[in-house]
Design a protein around this motif. Structure first.
Motif, short mmCIF file in Angstrom:
data_model
loop_
_atom_site.label_atom_id
_atom_site.label_comp_id
_atom_site.label_asym_id
_atom_site.label_seq_id
_atom_site.Cartn_x
_atom_site.Cartn_y
_atom_site.Cartn_z
N LEU A 31 1.90 -14.02 -5.88
CA LEU A 31 0.60 -13.53 -5.42
C LEU A 31 -0.26 -14.73 -5.04
N ASN A 32 -0.87 -14.69 -3.90
CA ASN A 32 -1.81 -15.71 -3.46
C ASN A 32 -3.15 -15.02 -3.18
N ARG A 33 -4.03 -15.06 -4.17
CA ARG A 33 -5.31 -14.37 -4.03
C ARG A 33 -6.21 -15.02 -2.99
N ALA A 34 -6.15 -16.33 -2.90
CA ALA A 34 -7.03 -17.03 -1.96
C ALA A 34 -6.74 -16.61 -0.52
N SER A 35 -5.46 -16.46 -0.21
CA SER A 35 -5.07 -16.07 1.15
C SER A 35 -4.78 -14.58 1.26
N GLN A 36 -4.88 -13.88 0.15
CA GLN A 36 -4.71 -12.43 0.12
C GLN A 36 -3.34 -12.00 0.65
N TYR A 37 -2.31 -12.57 0.07
CA TYR A 37 -0.98 -12.08 0.40
C TYR A 37 -0.09 -12.13 -0.83
N LYS A 89 -5.98 -2.31 8.67
CA LYS A 89 -5.20 -1.66 7.63
C LYS A 89 -5.41 -2.35 6.29
N GLU A 90 -5.32 -1.57 5.22
CA GLU A 90 -5.45 -2.14 3.87
C GLU A 90 -4.32 -3.12 3.57
N VAL A 91 -3.12 -2.75 3.99
CA VAL A 91 -1.94 -3.55 3.68
C VAL A 91 -1.10 -3.67 4.96
N GLU A 92 -0.67 -4.87 5.28
CA GLU A 92 0.14 -5.06 6.47
C GLU A 92 1.42 -5.81 6.14
N SER A 115 -6.25 -6.51 2.66
CA SER A 115 -7.58 -6.78 3.21
C SER A 115 -8.69 -6.77 2.17
N ASN A 116 -8.49 -6.07 1.06
CA ASN A 116 -9.55 -5.94 0.06
C ASN A 116 -9.42 -7.01 -1.01
N SER A 117 -10.36 -7.94 -1.02
CA SER A 117 -10.28 -9.04 -1.97
C SER A 117 -10.48 -8.58 -3.41
N ALA A 118 -10.98 -7.35 -3.60
CA ALA A 118 -11.16 -6.82 -4.95
C ALA A 118 -9.91 -6.16 -5.50
N SER A 119 -8.83 -6.18 -4.75
CA SER A 119 -7.59 -5.56 -5.21
C SER A 119 -7.15 -6.18 -6.52
N GLN A 120 -6.62 -5.32 -7.40
CA GLN A 120 -6.31 -5.77 -8.76
C GLN A 120 -4.84 -5.70 -9.12
N SER A 121 -4.13 -4.75 -8.55
CA SER A 121 -2.73 -4.59 -8.93
C SER A 121 -1.86 -4.63 -7.68
N PHE A 122 -0.68 -5.23 -7.85
CA PHE A 122 0.19 -5.46 -6.71
C PHE A 122 1.64 -5.15 -7.11
N GLY A 161 2.00 -0.58 2.32
CA GLY A 161 2.33 -1.10 3.63
C GLY A 161 3.37 -0.20 4.28
N SER A 162 3.60 -0.43 5.55
CA SER A 162 4.56 0.42 6.29
C SER A 162 6.00 0.03 6.00
N GLY A 163 6.19 -1.08 5.28
CA GLY A 163 7.54 -1.44 4.85
C GLY A 163 8.21 -2.46 5.75
N THR A 164 9.08 -3.24 5.13
CA THR A 164 9.92 -4.22 5.83
C THR A 164 11.37 -3.82 5.62
#
Lengths: 111, 110
Positions: free
Chosen positions: B64-70, B2-5, B26-33, B101-104
């Protein structure tokens, strides 16, 4: 200010019937427009997006289609509904800063 | 993949508690969050954008933690009105798509 209208709010349709959901945006021009579906207890699934009139990108092959006949109008259609088409349908537009704003949604029940 | 978990929860916390959610992409090229909030049977609404340096809005802090992608969302001094589903949203470089994401689910109890 910008507003987004989506209707109807609730719809109950028999299997095999057609569908047309409409969404219009006011107060902005040339917005990116989106259709999402949310199944009960699930996340949002992107169905279609459009960056301009007549330009439609489909994300998931399925029983639905979308059209953008005018700059601020986005229509979701189906020729024959399936039970699996039930869900919460949301229209959205995005700003230049990539923030999305959603319509109030249409809750579709296919019986 | 999944793209977002996200962890679906629910997170059940008492009023006044601090609670944190994480979301991985999952996509390290993601730009906006972004974090969106969705109340039951309602449309999602923007809670806050997430900037590279982290940002705070009242009781809410996003990182935002780009290195760990979360990305993360911290809610301090939880209120009953914070009960909702929190959606993590990521947009790739071309900004034409948004992945949710599917939501929390958060339940704040008296």
């Amino acid at each position: 200010s910008q507003t987004i209208h989506q209707w109807p709010a609730t719809l109950v349709q028999p299997v095999g019937s057609p569908l047309s959901l409409e969404c219009t945006v006011e107060g902005t021009s040339n917005p990116n427009l989106y259709w999402y579906r949310q199944a009960a207890g699930r996340g949002l699934q992107l169905l279609f997006y459009s960056v301009g009139i007549g330009q439609i990108s489909s994300e998931v092959p399925q029983n639905l289609s979308a059209s953008r006949p005018q700059d601020r109008q986005f229509i979701l259609s189906s020729k024959k509904l399936l039970l699996s088409d039930s869900g919460f349908y949301l229209c959205a537009w995005s700003t230049s800063s990539h923030i999305q704003y959603f319509g109030a949604g249409t809750r579709l029940s296919v019986l | 993949r999944k793209e977002v978990e996200q962890d679906p929860g629910p997170f059940n916390v008492p009023e006044g508690a601090t609670v944190a959610f994480n979301c991985t992409y999952s996509n390290s090229a993601s730009q906006s969050f972004f974090w969106y909030r969705q109340d039951c049977r309602k449309e999602p609404k923007l809670l806050m954008s997430v900037y590279s340096s982290g940002n705070e809005d009242g009781r809410f802090t996003a990182q935002l933690n780009r290195a760990s992608q979360y990305i993360s969302l911290l809610i301090r001094d939880s209120k009953l009105s914070d009960s909702a589903t929190y959606l993590c949203v990521v947009s790739p470089y071309n900004f034409n798509k948004f992945y949710f994401g599917s939501g929390t689910k958060l339940n704040v109890k008296p």
